[in-house]
Design an enzyme around this catalytic site. Structure first.
Site, short mmCIF file in Angstrom:
data_model
loop_
_atom_site.label_atom_id
_atom_site.label_comp_id
_atom_site.label_asym_id
_atom_site.label_seq_id
_atom_site.Cartn_x
_atom_site.Cartn_y
_atom_site.Cartn_z
N HIS A 1 0.83 -1.02 -0.01
CA HIS A 1 -0.02 -0.06 -0.20
C HIS A 1 0.84 1.28 0.04
O HIS A 1 0.74 2.18 -0.73
CB HIS A 1 -1.07 -0.07 1.14
N GLU A 33 2.11 1.87 -3.40
CA GLU A 33 1.07 2.45 -4.06
C GLU A 33 1.23 3.92 -4.24
O GLU A 33 1.05 4.74 -5.19
CB GLU A 33 -0.49 1.96 -3.80
N HIS A 34 1.20 4.53 -2.93
CA HIS A 34 1.33 6.07 -2.82
C HIS A 34 2.65 6.34 -3.60
O HIS A 34 2.64 7.64 -4.32
CB HIS A 34 1.58 6.40 -1.38
N GLU A 38 -2.90 8.29 7.65
CA GLU A 38 -3.76 7.39 7.04
C GLU A 38 -4.15 6.47 8.04
O GLU A 38 -5.63 6.12 8.43
CB GLU A 38 -3.79 6.91 5.53
#
Lengths: 426, 411
Positions: free
Chosen positions: B48, B51-52, B126
């Site tokens: 994840h 992905e950023h 997040e």
């Protein structure tokens, strides 16, 4: 040789000709207006019944929301279970929502099932009975839900910022306590229902792959109901904004983030500045590449996301900045927001950035015009706000032509830190 | 029926094209066959975080977003335990910009230290926003860790703990890229107002020259059959007691998956579902209740979750839930219930397929499962499930020894 450094030639989105697909309109025997948009390839429809039954018209807190919620929970003929069972048997979704001015019932279903579902919607809006047992379950469960929400900093912040701007007695500013749930009585719901649903003003919107005889079905099931008997009451509320502008609140001593809200009063969409301010807002904090996102998320890493927006209210509204940031960087975040405001006031937006935002906005609208449900949502917004398709074409024109100087002037007019309420809830 | 064409480039990249000329837009969807299940247990949350980083500039293009927006487009991405998916939508006339951008970041990232430093912070925020700073935010962290002891589904996509994200280095980023981000491990779907010929030409042009890379062979330990019920008590500063129970269920392509999906619908799908009617409305034990599963590719979990009405005990809700579970394990569902879940499935699929973007997403997902045409046989598979299938499958999964229960108690 492939040049990977250079962007392939593009057609500027601002050169696209955007057309808003027309919406068909007719009126049922009892004067209920119907707006239809037949589009799409999937065999599905969405039908929405809009009533002027929002919290604007209630005399006691949450009567409007409770009436709306319990529309599905019993008629003189059917229990809540039977109503749910009926819609769910056909794979349909029946939702209801309560807003400030309006409240809605929304049906999503396969086109072939419409005929089986309309009669029951008609039953709900003429014969809802609000059983005591359903009301008491609703009160208990909503109070529990509220208790959980009150632990969340963002939930608290959303309530308080509206209170500061509009005042706790204004429909846009008031909120719910557990005592409000305790105070609700069946008779208040029945009266509200009678006035604002059963005999109230109703508008129907339908979109998707519509059955050929939908107009006849609407006439059959809704054309002779006692709707449209009452005019919308003319109720005015005074805005009572808070005097103090800055607030810091600790809701959870162990919280690791703060919910930040900055907001200032702003005129509604009928104001000449509105559409152009919307463009300025986009640049400021309206999309992922906005100044606030680029600075506060992508450069500083203070937050997962920060946004600015103009609240979607029919009457008075506000221009708001909203984010959740690390507890120790909340003050630094606010400072950066003000710096971005100052930059917009001091320097004209350069042509390249403005051009990008124009293209991005037009591309976004183009994508948004694709699909029957998005289209009818746009039409609904226009119709309920008393504007027409010219609004769409002017807004396109504004996106294409508003100059950097005009935007700078708007920033100077509205993005003044001293005009903003400022709140952090940890 | 969703029409599509499929071809493969010499470097192994699979390309699917779905033509729809009713829209002025085009969607370019790139799915990489890597998710949180492929992570090192000591470096969770990496897929994840990565992905950023895919938006932090590629080898030839310093900024991904800006040129796309200039072309009137927009984009997003998501990471699950199974896969990572990137998608952008833009006016079809400008589709080449999407090919240019996506192919460059498949070719190589810029591997910027600065981007890593910032995105580590963003992802930590997040993490806090969704999993720490919310009441009950950690419940699925705990449940995964309880239900899976071996399979990497035992951690969340966001990561097991903040420190894993905080400790990520640029070398980790490089290694991850070279292992997973190449044509051999990707699926490209292009949908909207385009032609297959044009997509072929553009794919060859932009993706063709990228070295194939090594096909990543997944070798994940599968979860052994659970033989004893697991229970956990958590006490936390929350306003209400919460209950969550899961049972292991079949993997995405197994027949049991379809049965489990329909069972969760009968138990918890909507206001007329069995658990809602019995436990929320009639017995008033829960103030809210959900029954669902994640649709995960490897063997997944079917969950029942809700908050207890004040004054109700965990024992009471367990007992009442058990009675409903008994029912579904001993008496076949009625004809009426069967038709109802069939209608529901048909409707869910029709609504899902409305937007070009979601059709492109689905095609990529089914291709990853082995064959994009599975998308067009889903409804049949659901309709083939009988009341007896559901009865038998209920008996197979709803054993106490196959269950994991958390009592999340208000302090």
């Amino acid at each position: 040789m492939l040049n990977r450094k250079k962007q392939p030639t593009i057609t500027d989105a601002v050169d696209f000709e955007l057309k808003l697909k027309k919406c068909e309109q007719y009126t049922l025997h009892n004067k209920v207006p119907v707006y239809c948009l037949d589009a799409g390839i999937q065999e599905v429809v969405m039908i929405e019944w809009v009533f002027y039954a929002g919290n604007w018209y209630e005399q006691q807190n949450i009567v409007a929301a409770t009436t709306n919620f319990l529309l599905k929970n019993g008629t003189s003929q059917k229990t809540a279970f039977q109503i749910n069972e009926h819609f769910e048997f056909y794979g349909a979704y029946l939702n209801r929502s309560c807003y400030n001015e309006t409240a809605t019932i929304t049906l999503h279903c396969l086109s072939k099932q419409v005929g089986a579902l309309l009669p029951v919607v008609a039953e709900l809006i003429t014969d809802s009975v609000f059983p005591e047992s359903e009301l008491s379950i609703y009160k208990q469960n909503q109070k529990q839900r509220l208790e959980v929400n009150l632990k969340k900093c963002d939930f608290i912040a959303n309530r308080l910022i509206d209170e500061y701007i509009y005042g706790i007695y204004h429909p846009y500013g008031k909120y719910t306590s557990t005592l409000d749930y305790d105070a609700i009585e069946k008779s208040a719901l029945e009266q509200f229902f009678q006035k604002f649903y059963r005999e109230g003003k109703c508008i129907i919107f339908a979109a998707g792959k519509l059955p050929a005889d939908l107009d006849k079905q609407f006439e059959n099931h809704f054309g002779s109901l006692p709707l449209q008997q009452r005019s919308i009451p003319n109720i005015q509320y005074n805005i009572q904004s808070a005097e103090n502008k800055k607030y810091r609140i600790i809701n959870d001593a162990d919280g690791v983030q703060g919910a930040i809200r900055l907001a200032r009063p702003f005129p509604n969409r009928h104001h000449p500045d509105f559409q152009k301010a919307h463009i300025l807002n986009n640049i400021f904090g309206g999309f992922f590449g906005s100044r606030l996102m680029s600075n506060i998320r992508e450069d500083k890493g203070y937050t997962y996301g920060i946004h600015s927006f103009i609240q979607n209210h029919m009457k008075e509204t506000s221009w708001m900045i909203s984010t959740e940031a690390g507890r120790d960087v909340c003050e630094a975040t606010i400072e950066e927001v003000y710096k971005e405001m100052k930059k917009l006031c001091d320097e004209p937006i350069d042509e390249e950035e403005l051009h990008l935002v124009r293209n991005h906005m037009i591309g976004g609208i183009l994508g948004d015009l694709d699909g029957p449900f998005q289209l009818i949502a746009r039409w609904k917004n226009y119709i309920l706000n008393g504007i027409d398709e010219n609004y769409f074409y002017t807004s396109i024109h504004n996106i294409k032509t508003t100059s950097a100087e005009e935007l700078q002037a708007l920033a100077q007019k509205y993005l003044q830190p001293e005009a903003f309420y400022e709140l952090v809830v940890i | 029926m969703i029409q599509y064409n499929r071809f493969q480039l010499d470097n192994g990249l699979i390309v699917l094209v779905h033509e729809d000329n009713a829209t002025p837009m085009a969607v370019v969807n790139v799915l990489y066959d890597v998710g949180a299940r492929d992570e090192d247990p000591a470096k969770t949350g990496f897929a994840h975080l990565f992905e950023h980083l895919m938006f932090g500039g590629s080898i030839n293009i310093p900024d991904y977003d800006e040129p796309l927006r200039r072309a009137g487009g927009d984009n997003n991405a998501y990471t699950t335990n199974d896969l990572t998916n990137y998608y952008c939508q833009l006016p079809a006339a400008n589709i080449e910009t999407a090919f240019w951008l996506e192919s460059d970041r498949m070719l190589s990232l810029a591997f910027s230290e600065r981007s890593l430093a910032v995105q580590r912070k963003v992802v930590c925020e997040e993490f806090k926003e969704h999993y720490i700073n919310k009441p009950y935010g950690d419940v699925w962290h705990k449940m995964r860790a309880l239900a899976y002891q071996v399979h990497p589904y035992r951690w969340m996509t966001i990561g097991k703990e903040l420190s894993h994200v905080e400790d990520a280095t640029i070398d980790d980023v490089r290694a991850f890229f070279s292992k997973h981000y190449n044509p051999a491990n990707a699926i490209l779907v292009v949908a909207g107002n385009i032609t297959t010929d044009e997509v072929k030409r553009l794919s060859e042009k932009w993706f063709g020259p990228i070295p194939s890379g090594k096909k990543y062979i997944r070798c994940i330990p599968q979860e052994p059959k659970q033989t004893e019920a697991r229970k956990q008590l958590i006490e936390a500063e929350v306003p209400l007691d919460a209950f969550i129970k899961t049972w292991h269920m079949d993997a995405r392509l197994d027949k049991g998956y379809y049965a489990a999906d329909l069972i969760s619908e009968i138990l918890g799908g909507g206001g007329s579902s069995r658990l809602y009617q019995s436990l929320v409305k009639e017995k008033k034990l829960f103030s809210n209740l959900d029954c669902y599963h994640f649709g995960s590719m490897d063997a997944g979990l079917l969950a029942v979750e809700g908050k207890l009405v004040k004054g109700v005990s965990f024992e009471q809700v367990e007992k009442a839930l058990h009675e409903e579970i008994e029912k579904i394990c001993t008496t076949p569902i009625s004809d009426n219930e069967l038709v109802k879940v069939q209608h529901k499935t048909e409707s869910v699929i029709a609504f899902e397929d409305m937007s070009v973007m979601s059709r492109a997403n689905s095609l990529a997902m089914y291709e990853l499962l082995g064959d994009a045409s599975l998308m067009n046989t889903e409804l049949e598979k659901y309709h083939a499930i009988t009341a007896i299938d559901m009865l038998q499958y209920s008996q197979a999964i709803f054993r106490e020894s196959n269950s994991n229960t958390i009592y999340y108690k208000a302090k």
